[in-house]
Write a protein that holds these residues in place. Structure first.
Motif, PDB file in Angstrom:
ATOM      1  N   ARG A 241       3.528 -17.006  11.320  1.00  0.00           N
ATOM      2  CA  ARG A 241       3.171 -17.669  12.587  1.00  0.00           C
ATOM      3  C   ARG A 241       4.378 -17.859  13.502  1.00  0.00           C
ATOM      4  O   ARG A 241       4.215 -18.018  14.716  1.00  0.00           O
ATOM      5  N   ASP A 242       5.594 -17.816  12.918  1.00  0.00           N
ATOM      6  CA  ASP A 242       6.792 -18.002  13.749  1.00  0.00           C
ATOM      7  C   ASP A 242       7.840 -16.922  13.523  1.00  0.00           C
ATOM      8  O   ASP A 242       9.009 -17.098  13.851  1.00  0.00           O
ATOM      9  N   GLY A 243       7.451 -15.774  12.931  1.00  0.00           N
ATOM     10  CA  GLY A 243       8.420 -14.717  12.681  1.00  0.00           C
ATOM     11  C   GLY A 243       7.829 -13.633  11.794  1.00  0.00           C
ATOM     12  O   GLY A 243       6.707 -13.182  12.008  1.00  0.00           O
ATOM     13  N   ALA A 244       8.589 -13.234  10.793  1.00  0.00           N
ATOM     14  CA  ALA A 244       8.112 -12.199   9.866  1.00  0.00           C
ATOM     15  C   ALA A 244       8.970 -12.203   8.616  1.00  0.00           C
ATOM     16  O   ALA A 244      10.127 -12.660   8.632  1.00  0.00           O
ATOM     17  N   VAL A 245       8.396 -11.703   7.522  1.00  0.00           N
ATOM     18  CA  VAL A 245       9.135 -11.564   6.260  1.00  0.00           C
ATOM     19  C   VAL A 245       8.898 -10.170   5.705  1.00  0.00           C
ATOM     20  O   VAL A 245       7.836  -9.562   5.891  1.00  0.00           O
ATOM     21  N   TRP A 246       9.912  -9.650   5.014  1.00  0.00           N
ATOM     22  CA  TRP A 246       9.799  -8.406   4.275  1.00  0.00           C
ATOM     23  C   TRP A 246       9.443  -8.719   2.826  1.00  0.00           C
ATOM     24  O   TRP A 246       9.953  -9.674   2.246  1.00  0.00           O
ATOM     25  N   ILE A 247       8.570  -7.920   2.263  1.00  0.00           N
ATOM     26  CA  ILE A 247       8.202  -8.036   0.849  1.00  0.00           C
ATOM     27  C   ILE A 247       8.520  -6.694   0.206  1.00  0.00           C
ATOM     28  O   ILE A 247       7.915  -5.665   0.543  1.00  0.00           O
ATOM     29  N   GLY A 248       9.468  -6.699  -0.719  1.00  0.00           N
ATOM     30  CA  GLY A 248       9.953  -5.449  -1.288  1.00  0.00           C
ATOM     31  C   GLY A 248       9.120  -4.923  -2.431  1.00  0.00           C
ATOM     32  O   GLY A 248       8.966  -3.715  -2.592  1.00  0.00           O
ATOM     33  N   HIS A 249       8.591  -5.833  -3.260  1.00  0.00           N
ATOM     34  CA  HIS A 249       7.889  -5.399  -4.466  1.00  0.00           C
ATOM     35  C   HIS A 249       6.589  -6.165  -4.670  1.00  0.00           C
ATOM     36  O   HIS A 249       6.477  -7.342  -4.305  1.00  0.00           O
ATOM     37  N   LEU A 250       5.638  -5.476  -5.271  1.00  0.00           N
ATOM     38  CA  LEU A 250       4.336  -6.050  -5.590  1.00  0.00           C
ATOM     39  C   LEU A 250       3.962  -5.698  -7.026  1.00  0.00           C
ATOM     40  O   LEU A 250       4.476  -4.737  -7.598  1.00  0.00           O
ATOM     41  N   LYS A 251       3.043  -6.477  -7.575  1.00  0.00           N
ATOM     42  CA  LYS A 251       2.436  -6.154  -8.869  1.00  0.00           C
ATOM     43  C   LYS A 251       0.940  -6.365  -8.731  1.00  0.00           C
ATOM     44  O   LYS A 251       0.481  -7.453  -8.384  1.00  0.00           O
ATOM     45  N   ARG A 252       0.180  -5.320  -8.989  1.00  0.00           N
ATOM     46  CA  ARG A 252      -1.276  -5.429  -8.873  1.00  0.00           C
ATOM     47  C   ARG A 252      -1.820  -6.469  -9.852  1.00  0.00           C
ATOM     48  O   ARG A 252      -1.314  -6.617 -10.961  1.00  0.00           O
ATOM     49  N   ILE A 253      -2.859  -7.156  -9.428  1.00  0.00           N
ATOM     50  CA  ILE A 253      -3.590  -8.072 -10.305  1.00  0.00           C
ATOM     51  C   ILE A 253      -4.908  -7.395 -10.653  1.00  0.00           C
ATOM     52  O   ILE A 253      -5.806  -7.276  -9.806  1.00  0.00           O
ATOM     53  N   ILE A 254      -5.020  -6.922 -11.880  1.00  0.00           N
ATOM     54  CA  ILE A 254      -6.235  -6.260 -12.347  1.00  0.00           C
ATOM     55  C   ILE A 254      -6.688  -6.979 -13.610  1.00  0.00           C
ATOM     56  O   ILE A 254      -6.025  -6.879 -14.651  1.00  0.00           O
ATOM     57  N   PRO A 255      -7.763  -7.762 -13.541  1.00  0.00           N
ATOM     58  CA  PRO A 255      -8.203  -8.527 -14.719  1.00  0.00           C
ATOM     59  C   PRO A 255      -8.341  -7.644 -15.955  1.00  0.00           C
ATOM     60  O   PRO A 255      -8.942  -6.565 -15.904  1.00  0.00           O
TER      61      PRO A 255
END
Length: 570
Positions: A241-255
């Motif tokens: 809402r007041d800028g931005a962020v970088w997200i470098g890595h993710l991990k899928r959530i798969i039940p």
């Protein structure tokens, strides 16, 4: 003293404490805390004078703490209790935090205090704080506790009524949940930072349920809160809402399925077609707040090449980008190139997660190791500048040998090196180690490779692997590195030193070409990747998926070696 480390795993803090105590002449043996019976057996076999627990996830059995002094390292201030100590400190914006060394008793984190050390908090990832401030504070506190134990005159006491710490529960996803329409950038960063390493922050991106990791602020890109507005080298930029962020890595959530961390664009592949690339020049200002894995700057005839890869892992593509940046640095009119690595890790070699995710892990292993070799070769054969490796953070496996390719090697005093490969399923290794290691350590090189144990910077200096170690922290080390590099660039004997370097390389090449070293190493690596023995692939899978330890390797569990030898003899 005979000291038994009781720990969940041989993590960075445990390795640093192992190095520090072994350096002081203590006999250290390590047991992974698998279950009560195994732990009790380890104590019986080793008969320790003291038990140190640097990293535990459950209570020490009463049968042990009733009869042995057990010092538990807790990453919290005096009075703090609970399993999410550092997480809460980050999320709450604590200006100061600490490490407390407690005596184990019947309540978790509630025993008498033997020592405590506090530190100023940085706005940083939990994993970064743990590897730096927490680790340094833990070393200081453990050494103080041991001195008090040896004195025989110290009586530990329970935290007093004025202690600032308190009991806090396990932090859940509800505590970290991000509301992209309401949360500001600073709040979002704290939430992701508090979960970095593990468990990550649960969220939804592009229709995918994921855990978020590896975040940093963006200072210029803007968009509608919650939208993905840009991508760069595996990372995505998401507007706040007041800028931005970088997200470098993710991990899928798969039940019901195990998953692991990957670059964000790899996880979201196929959903980012309309998201624009946001290129960044190699020489972008170091004062910028943005996502930048590789950065180059010049000061007074010296080029500084920074490469800050998440967890020190270097994929095929990252190696290739770094090689191109290095080639550009070689074309600059500088006298010295300093390889700075990253703050938390200098390098840990090939990217096991990217390899595990490939259609053919064997093929990707082959591509990745060849990309590493190309980079190392370029550094070894640099003949128009002198090169320096400046290890601000730890280095392991191929990353350690990447450092050895430089002409001069310096490490921060608290750095830990793991210059071996065998712990990854008896991997043979490449990166020209069969040339670089004997050049530095001579006949001791074989022992270093077989030992499979971490080396502290002081021991690495004694062995000849590095030229010197200094600096109590990253800032102090970096300032000293700059002074050394500037002095080298202005040294009246610079041309003589450069000529000597060329002559040595020519002699070495005449004795045995670099191509032969590489071919011999890769022949062995091909067996690791494609041969009948699956040990490397099994070990990589266990590492990537964080499969719990089922036993403690004998190179760590000294107390079990004699027993194994007797069994074999019988």
């Amino acid at each position: 003293m005979r000291i038994l480390f009781l720990t969940h795993s041989f993590n960075s803090l445990t390795q640093r404490l192992y190095v520090e105590l072994a350096e002081r002449g203590h006999e250290i043996s390590i047991e992974f805390d698998i279950n009560d019976a195994v732990t009790i057996e380890a104590v019986r076999l080793f008969q320790p004078d003291l038990i140190v627990a640097p990293y535990l996830r459950r209570a020490i059995p009463e049968k042990i703490w009733r009869h042995h002094l057990c010092l538990v390292v807790h990453p919290g201030i005096v009075g703090d209790r609970g399993p999410s100590a550092l997480d809460w400190a980050i999320l709450n914006g604590e200006p100061e935090w600490g490490v407390t060394v407690l005596q184990a008793n019947g309540e978790m984190d509630a025993g008498p205090v033997w020592a405590a050390t506090n530190f100023k908090m940085r706005e940083a990832r939990k994993s970064s704080l743990y590897r730096n401030e927490v680790t340094e504070a833990a070393v200081a506190a453990v050494l103080q506790a041991m001195d008090r134990f040896k004195s025989g005159s110290f009586t530990p006491s329970l935290p007093g009524a004025g202690a600032r710490g308190q009991w806090r529960p396990l932090m859940g996803q509800s505590d970290r949940r991000i509301d992209w329409s309401l949360d500001d950038t600073r709040t979002i960063l704290r939430k992701i930072n508090s979960a970095d390493g593990a468990p990550g922050v649960a969220d939804e991106l592009g229709g995918e349920l994921c855990h978020l990791y590896d975040a940093c602020e963006e200072d210029s890109l803007r968009g509608k809160a919650g939208e993905i507005i840009a991508r760069r080298h595996g990372a995505i930029c998401r507007a706040t809402r007041d800028g931005a962020v970088w997200i470098g890595h993710l991990k899928r959530i798969i039940p019901g399925e195990k998953t692991f961390k990957l670059p964000a664009t790899v996880v979201l592949n196929g959903t980012l077609a309309d998201v624009p690339e946001a290129p960044l020049p190699l020489d972008a200002s170091p004062d910028r707040k943005t996502y930048q894995e590789i950065r180059y700057e010049e000061k007074g005839g010296v080029g500084y090449l920074h490469f800050d890869f998440y967890n020190g892992a270097m994929s095929t593509e990252q190696c290739q980008r770094l090689l191109e940046a290095y080639k550009q640095a070689r074309q600059r009119p500088t006298r010295v190139i300093v390889l700075m690595g990253g703050q938390d890790f200098w390098s840990n070699g090939i990217h096991l997660n990217r390899i595990e995710a490939a259609d053919s892990p064997a093929d990707e292993s082959w591509h990745n190791i060849n990309a590493m070799d190309d980079l190392v070769q370029a550094i070894i054969t640099t003949d128009n500048q002198l090169t320096m490796a400046a290890l601000r953070g730890n280095a392991g496996a191929g990353g350690a040998f990447l450092a050895l390719a430089a002409d001069r090697i310096y490490a921060r005093a608290g750095v830990v090196l793991n210059p071996h490969y065998k712990n990854m399923g008896n991997l043979y290794g490449s990166e020209y180690w069969t040339y670089l290691l004997p050049r530095r350590a001579g006949e001791r090189g074989r022992e270093i490779m077989e030992n499979r144990l971490p080396l502290g910077a002081a021991e690495a200096k004694r062995l000849g692997l590095i030229d010197d170690c200094f600096g109590a922290n990253v800032d102090e080390f970096s300032a000293r590195i700059e002074a050394i590099a500037q002095a080298l660039a202005g040294d009246p004997s610079y041309e003589t030193q450069l000529a000597g370097k060329r002559q040595r390389r020519a002699r070495d090449e005449a004795a045995k070409p670099l191509a032969q070293y590489r071919a011999g190493e890769l022949e062995r690596m091909k067996l690791n990747f494609y041969g009948f023995d699956p040990s490397y692939h099994v070990a990589r899978y266990n590492f990537v998926f964080r499969v719990p330890n089922s036993w403690t390797p004998l190179h760590l569990a000294r107390h079990r070696r004699v027993r194994r030898k007797i069994a074999v003899t019988v």
